[in-house]
Each structure stands twice: as structure tokens, then as C-alpha cells.
Design a protein around this motif. Structure first.
Motif, PDB file in Angstrom:
ATOM      1  N   ILE A 179      -4.853  22.837  13.979  1.00 45.26           N
ATOM      2  CA  ILE A 179      -4.881  22.965  12.842  1.00 45.26           C
ATOM      3  C   ILE A 179      -3.883  22.092  12.220  1.00 45.26           C
ATOM      4  N   PHE A 180      -4.158  21.215  11.265  1.00 45.79           N
ATOM      5  CA  PHE A 180      -3.174  20.296  10.520  1.00 45.79           C
ATOM      6  C   PHE A 180      -2.893  20.898   9.044  1.00 45.79           C
ATOM      7  N   PHE A 181      -1.744  20.866   8.417  1.00 44.78           N
ATOM      8  CA  PHE A 181      -1.078  21.254   7.246  1.00 44.78           C
ATOM      9  C   PHE A 181      -0.874  19.976   6.656  1.00 44.78           C
ATOM     10  N   SER A 182      -1.937  19.483   5.912  1.00 42.55           N
ATOM     11  CA  SER A 182      -1.509  18.017   5.295  1.00 42.55           C
ATOM     12  C   SER A 182      -1.144  18.120   3.802  1.00 42.55           C
ATOM     13  N   VAL A 183      -0.301  17.149   3.340  1.00 44.49           N
ATOM     14  CA  VAL A 183       0.356  17.089   2.009  1.00 44.49           C
ATOM     15  C   VAL A 183       0.593  15.661   1.878  1.00 44.49           C
ATOM     16  N   ARG A 184       0.799  15.076   0.339  1.00 44.06           N
ATOM     17  CA  ARG A 184       1.007  13.811  -0.006  1.00 44.06           C
ATOM     18  C   ARG A 184       2.561  13.714   0.785  1.00 44.06           C
ATOM     19  N   HIS A 185       2.916  12.335   1.261  1.00 41.94           N
ATOM     20  CA  HIS A 185       3.997  12.424   1.898  1.00 41.94           C
ATOM     21  C   HIS A 185       5.373  12.723   1.090  1.00 41.94           C
ATOM     22  N   MET A 186       5.412  12.366  -0.012  1.00 40.17           N
ATOM     23  CA  MET A 186       6.778  12.712  -0.811  1.00 40.17           C
ATOM     24  C   MET A 186       6.707  14.070  -1.317  1.00 40.17           C
ATOM     25  N   ASP A 187       5.478  14.871  -1.217  1.00 34.76           N
ATOM     26  CA  ASP A 187       5.782  16.322  -2.146  1.00 34.76           C
ATOM     27  C   ASP A 187       6.338  16.977  -1.204  1.00 34.76           C
ATOM     28  N   ARG A 188       7.548  17.718  -1.978  1.00 36.72           N
ATOM     29  CA  ARG A 188       8.110  18.947  -1.472  1.00 36.72           C
ATOM     30  C   ARG A 188       8.158  19.751  -2.507  1.00 36.72           C
ATOM     31  N   SER A 189       7.418  20.215  -3.398  1.00 34.80           N
ATOM     32  CA  SER A 189       7.211  21.121  -4.245  1.00 34.80           C
ATOM     33  C   SER A 189       7.343  22.694  -3.698  1.00 34.80           C
ATOM     34  N   ARG A 193       0.884  -1.247  -0.200  1.00 34.05           N
ATOM     35  CA  ARG A 193      -0.086  -0.036   0.033  1.00 34.05           C
ATOM     36  C   ARG A 193       0.925   1.394   0.122  1.00 34.05           C
ATOM     37  N   THR A 194       1.952   1.232   0.794  1.00 31.15           N
ATOM     38  CA  THR A 194       2.804   2.364   0.879  1.00 31.15           C
ATOM     39  C   THR A 194       3.514   2.723  -0.459  1.00 31.15           C
ATOM     40  N   LEU A 195       4.017   1.578  -1.046  1.00 29.24           N
ATOM     41  CA  LEU A 195       4.747   1.825  -2.329  1.00 29.24           C
ATOM     42  C   LEU A 195       3.720   2.241  -3.543  1.00 29.24           C
ATOM     43  N   LEU A 196       2.521   1.739  -3.555  1.00 30.38           N
ATOM     44  CA  LEU A 196       1.648   2.178  -4.530  1.00 30.38           C
ATOM     45  C   LEU A 196       1.082   3.591  -4.411  1.00 30.38           C
ATOM     46  N   ALA A 197       0.995   4.138  -2.815  1.00 28.47           N
ATOM     47  CA  ALA A 197       0.610   5.518  -2.556  1.00 28.47           C
ATOM     48  C   ALA A 197       1.985   6.291  -3.023  1.00 28.47           C
ATOM     49  N   GLN A 198       3.027   5.767  -3.103  1.00 32.27           N
ATOM     50  CA  GLN A 198       4.313   6.909  -3.398  1.00 32.27           C
ATOM     51  C   GLN A 198       4.361   6.779  -4.965  1.00 32.27           C
ATOM     52  N   VAL A 199       3.834   5.671  -5.497  1.00 31.26           N
ATOM     53  CA  VAL A 199       3.802   5.948  -7.118  1.00 31.26           C
ATOM     54  C   VAL A 199       2.735   6.882  -7.635  1.00 31.26           C
ATOM     55  N   ARG A 200       1.609   6.934  -6.781  1.00 26.55           N
ATOM     56  CA  ARG A 200       0.632   8.029  -7.059  1.00 26.55           C
ATOM     57  C   ARG A 200       1.105   9.231  -6.803  1.00 26.55           C
ATOM     58  N   ASP A 201       1.916   9.306  -5.930  1.00 28.56           N
ATOM     59  CA  ASP A 201       2.423  10.932  -5.533  1.00 28.56           C
ATOM     60  C   ASP A 201       3.456  11.130  -6.455  1.00 28.56           C
ATOM     61  N   LEU A 202       4.215  10.198  -7.033  1.00 25.50           N
ATOM     62  CA  LEU A 202       5.452  10.441  -7.915  1.00 25.50           C
ATOM     63  C   LEU A 202       4.501  10.785  -9.237  1.00 25.50           C
ATOM     64  N   ARG A 203       3.561  10.288  -9.683  1.00 25.73           N
ATOM     65  CA  ARG A 203       2.719  10.773 -10.918  1.00 25.73           C
ATOM     66  C   ARG A 203       2.221  12.018 -10.857  1.00 25.73           C
ATOM     67  N   THR A 204       1.416  12.151  -9.820  1.00 26.41           N
ATOM     68  CA  THR A 204       0.824  13.635  -9.347  1.00 26.41           C
ATOM     69  C   THR A 204       1.969  14.704  -9.499  1.00 26.41           C
ATOM     70  N   MET A 205       3.049  14.442  -8.696  1.00 28.54           N
ATOM     71  CA  MET A 205       3.929  15.529  -8.717  1.00 28.54           C
ATOM     72  C   MET A 205       4.593  15.894  -9.902  1.00 28.54           C
ATOM     73  N   THR A 206       5.138  14.674 -10.800  1.00 27.52           N
ATOM     74  CA  THR A 206       5.610  14.856 -12.343  1.00 27.52           C
ATOM     75  C   THR A 206       4.752  15.518 -13.018  1.00 27.52           C
ATOM     76  N   GLN A 207       3.531  15.279 -13.113  1.00 25.20           N
ATOM     77  CA  GLN A 207       2.461  15.884 -14.031  1.00 25.20           C
ATOM     78  C   GLN A 207       2.386  17.448 -13.563  1.00 25.20           C
ATOM     79  N   ARG A 208       2.490  17.650 -11.987  1.00 24.79           N
ATOM     80  CA  ARG A 208       2.313  19.103 -11.924  1.00 24.79           C
ATOM     81  C   ARG A 208       3.765  19.995 -12.401  1.00 24.79           C
ATOM     82  N   ILE A 209       5.150  19.312 -12.203  1.00 27.83           N
ATOM     83  CA  ILE A 209       6.115  19.932 -12.673  1.00 27.83           C
ATOM     84  C   ILE A 209       6.150  20.148 -14.018  1.00 27.83           C
ATOM     85  N   GLY A 210       5.686  19.012 -14.781  1.00 25.61           N
ATOM     86  CA  GLY A 210       5.722  19.173 -16.365  1.00 25.61           C
ATOM     87  C   GLY A 210       4.940  20.320 -16.918  1.00 25.61           C
TER      88      GLY A 210
END
Length: 304
Positions: free
Chosen positions: A268-278, A69-86
Motif C-alpha cells: 500500500i503506497f501513500f502518494s503525493v506531489r513530490h514537493m508537497d509538504r502541507s 519535465r521535472t522543472l515543469l512538474a515542480q512549477v505545477r506543484d508550486l501552483r497547486t500548493m500556493t492556491q491551496r494555502i491561499g
């Protein structure tokens, strides 16, 4: 072992049934069974107990599921972040719980826009539970919420602890007076809590504040959202315990008194995807701290 093996295994483990998992994955059951068998052969361990109904994982299977589950979540994060940067356009989608809109969130967004006018910001009102789902699905980039979460795919920073206050109709017997109110004075009142769903929610934080001092409110009414609770307070239908920022929702038929209970706070919490450091996320977090400093509000100062 490939990513599809992880997706297939997670589906089987979550559905606890090969037929339902196959339907979820839009594939036939025999190929799915073969893929799981290949995975077990590749790992050299049994992941699913044989001949047991309903389906049950072995100890190795439970371990593999958690990390898959953790690895699949990281793959989803990677996809989303790469799309944003692109993308040529820089965007930032922000989820927020309604109560923060009456506090400092508008100041934070305005400060961010002033510093980074090139970024297009979209705001989405949603509960904390909805924010976590939207983050994992890539529909928002950051969430401002109030509930704790142990989701390994989400990074959460506790920005501050916001005191709770009591909202009352001006003619209420407790509306006038000096100092703060105690929960013992409120336990017999008609208490309005929100939101009714999804749970857990801010309603549970309010009820927990009573529970922490061994009290149980006698009359609790759950309502759909903050605005309804405040409207009912104004109509004299009960009282509500809300974050102090809600005082920014000026209503001529609602008055507020502080709570003299140190534990009655809402984080009050600030929430982001675990790997996202944009950069966008780093910059909005900096805007949060700058606004807090302007208002003399203590904060954690934690970085991404």
C-alpha cells in the motif's frame, strides 16, 4: 531561457513533430520553430538533430528533456500548493483504490476527521494509475494505491505489505481445510483478476506472484473491477486472489483462505506531489500510522 521554452521543447520532443506540437500548444509552427532555435542558441548546444525524420533528440536534448519535465512538474506543484494555502477553506482530496475501502482506510479518514474537523475531505475511488495522473493535474492531494511508480514528480511512501488471500465459493473443493493454500494448488483453477484496465494494475501483481514461482495459471479471466470479481466468485465462476483487507467485504457466498506464500503480498503506497509538504498531508500520514499502531500492524514510519 523562460518557462515557455521548456513547455515548447517538451511538446516537440514528446510529439516528435513540430506540426503536431504546434497544434498541441495552440500556436503556429514558424513561431514554435523560432522559439526552439532561440533555446538552442541560449544554451549553446544542439538539442534536436537536423534533417532527421522522425524527429530525434541529441544526447544533450535527451538530458534537457528529462530535467525540463521535472522543472515543469515542480512549477505545477508550486501552483497547486500556493492556491491551496491561499484559500480560506482547508480541503483535502483523497484518491483510493477500492480494496483499501474494505480495510483500514475508513478508520484512517474517521481518525483524521476527529483530529482535524476544520478540514473538508473529499474521497475519490480511482486506480493507482488514475491517481498518479490526478495528482499531477491537481485534482487530488494524496493517493492510496498499490502499484510502484518511478514518476519523478510523485513522492511515494510504502506504508505496509498486505498479505494476499484466496476468495472462493463455499462449495469449492478448496474452501474447507486448515492452513494456507499454495499457488501450486490454484494453477489449474479458473482465476479471476481485476481490474481489466488500465494496466498495469493489481491483476499484474497477482499474475506476478505465480510467475515468481515459475507457474502460469491455466485459465485467467480479466474483469473490470473488484466487485464484479467477487460476484463471480460467489456465483461459483472462479476464484480470486485479493488483498486480505477485502475480507471486510462480507459476502454470504464467499469464503477466504490465506495464501501460504511469503512473497504473495500487495504493498500500500501513500502518494503525493513530490514537493508537497502541507500540514494536511503530514496530519493524514500521522493518522495512518496511529490506526496501524492500534491494530498492531507493522509500518515503515517514514515521514514526508
Amino acid at each position: 531561457m523562460e518557462l515557455r521554452h521548456l513547455r515548447y521543447f517538451v511538446a516537440v520532443a514528446e510529439e516528435r513533430n513540430f506540426t503536431r506540437a504546434a497544434e498541441r500548444l495552440h500556436i503556429a509552427q514558424p513561431p514554435l520553430s523560432r522559439q526552439i532555435q532561440q533555446l538552442e542558441e541560449d544554451l549553446g548546444v544542439v538539442l534536436i538533430e537536423k534533417g532527421v525524420r522522425p524527429l530525434r533528440l541529441t544526447e544533450a536534448g535527451a538530458f534537457f528533456l528529462a530535467h525540463a519535465r521535472t522543472l515543469l512538474a515542480q512549477v505545477r506543484d508550486l501552483r497547486t500548493m500556493t492556491q491551496r494555502i491561499g484559500k480560506l477553506e482547508r480541503t483535502l482530496s483523497v484518491g483510493f483504490v477500492a480494496s483499501t475501502l474494505y480495510g483500514l482506510l475508513p478508520d484512517i479518514i474517521r481518525r483524521y476527521r476527529e483530529r482535524h474537523p476544520e478540514v473538508d475531505i473529499a474521497l475519490h475511488e480511482m486506480t493507482t494509475v488514475e491517481q498518479l495522473k490526478a495528482l499531477k493535474e491537481g485534482r487530488i492531494d494524496v493517493g492510496f494505491g498499490r502499484l510502484k511508480s518511478a514518476d519523478p514528480s510523485i513522492r511515494r511512501i510504502r506504508l505496509r505489505e498486505e498479505p494476499m488471500v484466496v476468495a472462493l465459493f463455499p462449495g469449492h473443493r478448496l474452501a474447507a481445510g486448515e492452513g494456507g493454500l499454495r499457488l501450486t494448488e490454484l494453477v489449474h483453477e479458473a482465476l479471476l483478476v481485476y481490474p481489466k484496465a488500465p494496466r498495469p494494475s493489481f491483476a499484474d501483481q497477482v499474475l506476478a506472484a505465480f510467475s515468481d514461482v515459475n507457474l502460469t495459471p491455466e485459465h485467467v479471466t480479466e474483469v473490470r473491477e473488484l466487485q464484479i470479481a467477487m460476484g463471480l466468485v460467489a456465483a461459483g465462476q472462479g476464484i480470486a486472489i485479493v488483498p486480505e483487507s477485502v475480507q471486510g467485504m462480507h459476502h454470504r457466498n464467499v469464503v477466504y483462505r490465506p495464501l501460504d506464500e511469503p512473497h504473495a503480498v500487495s504493498p500500500i503506497f501513500f502518494s503525493v506531489r513530490h514537493m508537497d509538504r502541507s500540514p494536511e498531508l503530514e496530519n493524514i500520514l500521522a493518522a495512518v500510522y496511529a490506526v496501524y499502531d492500534d491494530h498492531g500492524i507493522a509500518h515503515c514510519g517514514e515521514k514526508l
